[in-house]
Design a protein around this motif. Structure first.
Motif, PDB file in Angstrom:
ATOM      1  N   GLY A 112       0.795  -1.223   0.000  1.00  0.00           N
ATOM      2  CA  GLY A 112       0.000   0.000   0.000  1.00  0.00           C
ATOM      3  C   GLY A 112       0.823   1.266   0.000  1.00  0.00           C
ATOM      4  N   ARG A 113       0.105   2.373  -0.084  1.00  0.00           N
ATOM      5  CA  ARG A 113       0.748   3.684  -0.152  1.00  0.00           C
ATOM      6  C   ARG A 113       1.180   4.152   1.237  1.00  0.00           C
ATOM      7  NH1 ARG A 113      -2.902   7.819  -3.304  1.00  0.00           N
ATOM      8  NH2 ARG A 113      -0.975   9.027  -3.074  1.00  0.00           N
ATOM      9  N   PHE A 114       2.060   5.141   1.228  1.00  0.00           N
ATOM     10  CA  PHE A 114       2.562   5.742   2.470  1.00  0.00           C
ATOM     11  C   PHE A 114       2.159   7.211   2.482  1.00  0.00           C
ATOM     12  CE2 PHE A 114       6.005   8.168   4.576  1.00  0.00           C
ATOM     13  CZ  PHE A 114       5.874   7.652   5.861  1.00  0.00           C
ATOM     14  N   PHE A 115       1.621   7.666   3.610  1.00  0.00           N
ATOM     15  CA  PHE A 115       1.176   9.054   3.759  1.00  0.00           C
ATOM     16  C   PHE A 115       1.944   9.692   4.907  1.00  0.00           C
ATOM     17  CE2 PHE A 115      -1.454  12.207   5.907  1.00  0.00           C
ATOM     18  CZ  PHE A 115      -1.904  12.991   4.857  1.00  0.00           C
ATOM     19  N   MET A 116       2.340  10.963   4.723  1.00  0.00           N
ATOM     20  CA  MET A 116       3.100  11.642   5.767  1.00  0.00           C
ATOM     21  C   MET A 116       2.824  13.131   5.755  1.00  0.00           C
ATOM     22  SD  MET A 116       7.226  11.509   6.419  1.00  0.00           S
ATOM     23  CE  MET A 116       7.871  11.962   8.026  1.00  0.00           C
ATOM     24  N   ARG A 117       2.846  13.733   6.941  1.00  0.00           N
ATOM     25  CA  ARG A 117       2.737  15.179   7.057  1.00  0.00           C
ATOM     26  C   ARG A 117       3.686  15.680   8.143  1.00  0.00           C
ATOM     27  NH1 ARG A 117       1.105  15.257   2.839  1.00  0.00           N
ATOM     28  NH2 ARG A 117      -0.806  16.101   1.955  1.00  0.00           N
ATOM     29  N   VAL A 118       4.325  16.821   7.867  1.00  0.00           N
ATOM     30  CA  VAL A 118       5.143  17.512   8.874  1.00  0.00           C
ATOM     31  C   VAL A 118       4.345  18.715   9.344  1.00  0.00           C
ATOM     32  CG1 VAL A 118       7.289  18.747   9.324  1.00  0.00           C
ATOM     33  CG2 VAL A 118       7.301  16.731   7.840  1.00  0.00           C
ATOM     34  N   ILE A 119       4.194  18.841  10.653  1.00  0.00           N
ATOM     35  CA  ILE A 119       3.372  19.896  11.233  1.00  0.00           C
ATOM     36  C   ILE A 119       4.220  20.766  12.162  1.00  0.00           C
ATOM     37  CG2 ILE A 119       1.415  20.372  12.776  1.00  0.00           C
ATOM     38  CD1 ILE A 119       0.142  17.780  11.761  1.00  0.00           C
ATOM     39  N   ASP A 120       4.124  22.053  11.992  1.00  0.00           N
ATOM     40  CA  ASP A 120       4.761  23.004  12.907  1.00  0.00           C
ATOM     41  C   ASP A 120       3.926  23.036  14.183  1.00  0.00           C
ATOM     42  OD1 ASP A 120       5.895  25.127  14.264  1.00  0.00           O
ATOM     43  OD2 ASP A 120       5.137  26.659  12.883  1.00  0.00           O
ATOM     44  N   SER A 121       4.481  22.549  15.289  1.00  0.00           N
ATOM     45  CA  SER A 121       3.716  22.488  16.540  1.00  0.00           C
ATOM     46  C   SER A 121       3.416  23.874  17.099  1.00  0.00           C
ATOM     47  CB  SER A 121       4.490  21.682  17.588  1.00  0.00           C
ATOM     48  OG  SER A 121       5.581  22.430  18.096  1.00  0.00           O
ATOM     49  N   LYS A 122       4.216  24.885  16.694  1.00  0.00           N
ATOM     50  CA  LYS A 122       4.142  26.235  17.256  1.00  0.00           C
ATOM     51  C   LYS A 122       4.459  26.245  18.748  1.00  0.00           C
ATOM     52  CE  LYS A 122       0.314  27.233  14.096  1.00  0.00           C
ATOM     53  NZ  LYS A 122      -1.110  27.626  14.036  1.00  0.00           N
ATOM     54  N   GLN A 123       5.070  25.163  19.222  1.00  0.00           N
ATOM     55  CA  GLN A 123       5.318  24.984  20.648  1.00  0.00           C
ATOM     56  C   GLN A 123       6.801  24.773  20.925  1.00  0.00           C
ATOM     57  OE1 GLN A 123       2.617  25.262  22.643  1.00  0.00           O
ATOM     58  NE2 GLN A 123       1.324  25.386  20.810  1.00  0.00           N
ATOM     59  N   ILE A 124       7.127  24.862  22.211  1.00  0.00           N
ATOM     60  CA  ILE A 124       8.457  24.506  22.697  1.00  0.00           C
ATOM     61  C   ILE A 124       8.311  23.603  23.918  1.00  0.00           C
ATOM     62  CG2 ILE A 124       9.716  26.548  21.850  1.00  0.00           C
ATOM     63  CD1 ILE A 124       9.356  27.780  24.657  1.00  0.00           C
ATOM     64  N   PHE A 125       9.229  22.658  24.061  1.00  0.00           N
ATOM     65  CA  PHE A 125       9.428  21.885  25.275  1.00  0.00           C
ATOM     66  C   PHE A 125       8.157  21.189  25.789  1.00  0.00           C
ATOM     67  CE2 PHE A 125      12.288  25.806  25.887  1.00  0.00           C
ATOM     68  CZ  PHE A 125      13.101  25.406  24.851  1.00  0.00           C
ATOM     69  N   ALA A 126       7.653  21.617  26.957  1.00  0.00           N
ATOM     70  CA  ALA A 126       6.471  20.969  27.537  1.00  0.00           C
ATOM     71  C   ALA A 126       5.245  21.173  26.654  1.00  0.00           C
ATOM     72  CB  ALA A 126       6.208  21.504  28.946  1.00  0.00           C
ATOM     73  N   GLY A 127       5.161  22.312  25.960  1.00  0.00           N
ATOM     74  CA  GLY A 127       4.037  22.554  25.066  1.00  0.00           C
ATOM     75  C   GLY A 127       4.023  21.575  23.910  1.00  0.00           C
ATOM     76  N   GLN A 128       5.205  21.285  23.391  1.00  0.00           N
ATOM     77  CA  GLN A 128       5.316  20.298  22.319  1.00  0.00           C
ATOM     78  C   GLN A 128       4.943  18.911  22.846  1.00  0.00           C
ATOM     79  OE1 GLN A 128       9.171  20.406  20.477  1.00  0.00           O
ATOM     80  NE2 GLN A 128       8.615  18.975  18.857  1.00  0.00           N
ATOM     81  N   GLY A 129       5.325  18.631  24.092  1.00  0.00           N
ATOM     82  CA  GLY A 129       4.963  17.361  24.711  1.00  0.00           C
ATOM     83  C   GLY A 129       3.466  17.217  24.880  1.00  0.00           C
ATOM     84  N   LEU A 130       2.806  18.304  25.277  1.00  0.00           N
ATOM     85  CA  LEU A 130       1.348  18.268  25.443  1.00  0.00           C
ATOM     86  C   LEU A 130       0.657  17.973  24.122  1.00  0.00           C
ATOM     87  CD1 LEU A 130      -0.907  18.927  27.667  1.00  0.00           C
ATOM     88  CD2 LEU A 130      -1.160  21.052  26.396  1.00  0.00           C
ATOM     89  N   LEU A 131       1.110  18.623  23.043  1.00  0.00           N
ATOM     90  CA  LEU A 131       0.516  18.388  21.730  1.00  0.00           C
ATOM     91  C   LEU A 131       0.724  16.937  21.306  1.00  0.00           C
ATOM     92  CD1 LEU A 131      -0.921  19.650  19.272  1.00  0.00           C
ATOM     93  CD2 LEU A 131       1.346  20.075  18.288  1.00  0.00           C
ATOM     94  N   ALA A 132       1.889  16.385  21.587  1.00  0.00           N
ATOM     95  CA  ALA A 132       2.158  14.989  21.227  1.00  0.00           C
ATOM     96  C   ALA A 132       1.222  14.050  21.989  1.00  0.00           C
ATOM     97  CB  ALA A 132       3.616  14.640  21.525  1.00  0.00           C
ATOM     98  N   ALA A 133       1.022  14.306  23.282  1.00  0.00           N
ATOM     99  CA  ALA A 133       0.128  13.452  24.077  1.00  0.00           C
ATOM    100  C   ALA A 133      -1.294  13.508  23.537  1.00  0.00           C
ATOM    101  CB  ALA A 133       0.170  13.889  25.540  1.00  0.00           C
TER     102      ALA A 133
END
Length: 316
Positions: A124-145
Motif C-alpha cells: 500500500g501507499r505511504f502518507f506523511m505530514r510535517v506539522i509546525d507544533s508552534k510549541q516549545i518543550f512541555a508545550g510540544q509534549g502536550l501536543l504529542a500526548a
C-alpha cells in the motif's frame, strides 16, 4: 493502517510515556565546547549531562537541526518501513530549522518510498505530514500526548492533521527561566534578539525571576518575583486552578531542568498532583531534555496545558 508519531528532541515528555506509545524521536545535534553529542532523549545520557555540569553557562553550547539528508535517511529506514501514516510534529519553526529540513525530507521520501516499503514487505501507499507544533518543550509534549489520544481514537488521517493543527493554538505555556543572562547569551548566538540585555541586567541586579506566559512559544512576562521558588508556586497555583476549571485535553505537561530530587521538592507540585488526580488529568512530569536545557538554561521550568481563552492572572 499503522499510524506513527514523530517528535524532535526539543519535545519534553516522560521517557516511559514516550516508550509506551512508541514515539519516534528525531534527534538534534548538541555541540558543547566543540564536542558533538546526539540528543535522542536517552534518560541515562540526559542525567549524565546534568551531573557533569556541561549544561551550565560557563560552557559554549548550541543545538543544530539534523540536515534534510539526515532526516530523509531516518524516515526511509525507520518510518516508511514501519508505518502507513506518519505525523511529524516539530518544535516551532520560528526557533529552529527542523520544520524546514523535515519538510524537505518528507517531500523527497514521498517521491521515493516504494522500493523501501517493498523491501520491508509492507503493502500500500505511504502518507506523511510535517506539522509546525508552534510549541516549545512541555508545550510540544502536550501536543504529542493529545495527538496520541486522537490516534488511539482512530480518527481519519485528514481529520487527525486538521485537529492537531487547530489544537496547537489552544495550548498555553508558562516558562520560568533560572538565569536571564544565560537565555540572552544563547539567544544572541542564534541571532534571536527577543531577550534584551537590559532585561537580563535587571534580572541579575535585582534577583528577579520572571514568569513568562502565553500561547505556544510567544510569551510575555506576567509576573516578576524575587525568587525561583515564589515563581514556581505561582505557576503551580495557576495550573492547579486551571485544572479545576477544566481543560481541553486530560494532560498537564511539566518539564524541569533539575535533578529528580530537586523536582520533587518544588513548592506546589503536590498541590498540582492532587488537582490532577481529582479531575482525571495525567501529569506528564519530565526532566528537561538536553536540547531544551541548552535553549532555556538548566534549572528552568516549563509547564503547558490546553484550555479555553484566559489570562494567567485569572487564576491567581
Amino acid at each position: 493502517m499503522r499510524v506513527g508519531l514523530i517528535v524532535d528532541s526539543a519535545c519534553d515528555l516522560p521517557y516511559e510515556f514516550s516508550r509506551k506509545h512508541d514515539l519516534f524521536i528525531l534527534p538534534v545535534t548538541a555541540v558543547i565546547d566543540g564536542q558533538t553529542y546526539i540528543d535522542e532523549h536517552d534518560p541515562v545520557r540526559t542525567q549524565e549531562f546534568y551531573q557533569s555540569g556541561l549544561l551550565q553557562k560557563g560552557h559554549q553550547a548550541e543545538t543544530r537541526a539534523f540536515t534534510a539528508e539526515q532526516i530523509h535517511d531516518l524516515f526511509m529506514e525507520k518510518i516508511v518501513t514501519q508505518f502507513d501514516v506518519a505525523i511529524c510534529e516539530t518544535v516551532t519553526k520560528t526557533r529552529s530549522l527542523i520544520f524546514q529540513n523535515a519538510t524537505e525530507a518528507m517531500n523527497s521520501v514521498l517521491a521515493n518510498y516504494e522500493g523501501a516499503r517493498q523491501a520491508a514487505g509492507r503493502d500500500g501507499r505511504f502518507f506523511m505530514r510535517v506539522i509546525d507544533s508552534k510549541q516549545i518543550f512541555a508545550g510540544q509534549g502536550l501536543l504529542a500526548a493529545h495527538t496520541l489520544k486522537l490516534i488511539d481514537q482512530k480518527v481519519s488521517k485528514n481529520a487527525l492533521r486538521h485537529e492537531v493543527e487547530s489544537f496547537s493554538d489552544k495550548i498555553y505555556t508558562c516558562v520560568i527561566p533560572r538565569d536571564l543572562h544565560y537565555i540572552r547569551e544563547r539567544a544572541r548566538r542564534r541571532g534571536d534578539k527577543s531577550v534584551s540585555a537590559l532585561v537580563a541586567f535587571l534580572g541579575k541586579a535585582l534577583n528577579i525571576t520572571p514568569v513568562i506566559f502565553g500561547q505556544g512559544a510567544e510569551g510575555q512576562p506576567v509576573a516578576k518575583t524575587r525568587s525561583f521558588d515564589v515563581a514556581v508556586e505561582k505557576v503551580m497555583n495557576y495550573a492547579a486552578a486551571r485544572v479545576e476549571a477544566g481543560l481541553l485535553t486530560p494532560y498537564v505537561s511539566l518539564s524541569c531542568g533539575l535533578t529528580w530530587t530537586e523536582i520533587e521538592d518544588l513548592p506546589g507540585l503536590n498541590r498540582l498532583r492532587d488537582a490532577c488526580e481529582r479531575n482525571g488529568v495525567e501529569l506528564l512530569l519530565s526532566q528537561m531534555g538536553i536540547t531544551s536545557s541548552i535553549y532555556v538554561g538548566p534549572g528552568s521550568l516549563c509547564l503547558a496545558l490546553a484550555a479555553e481563552p484566559h489570562t494567567f492572572n485569572d487564576f491567581q
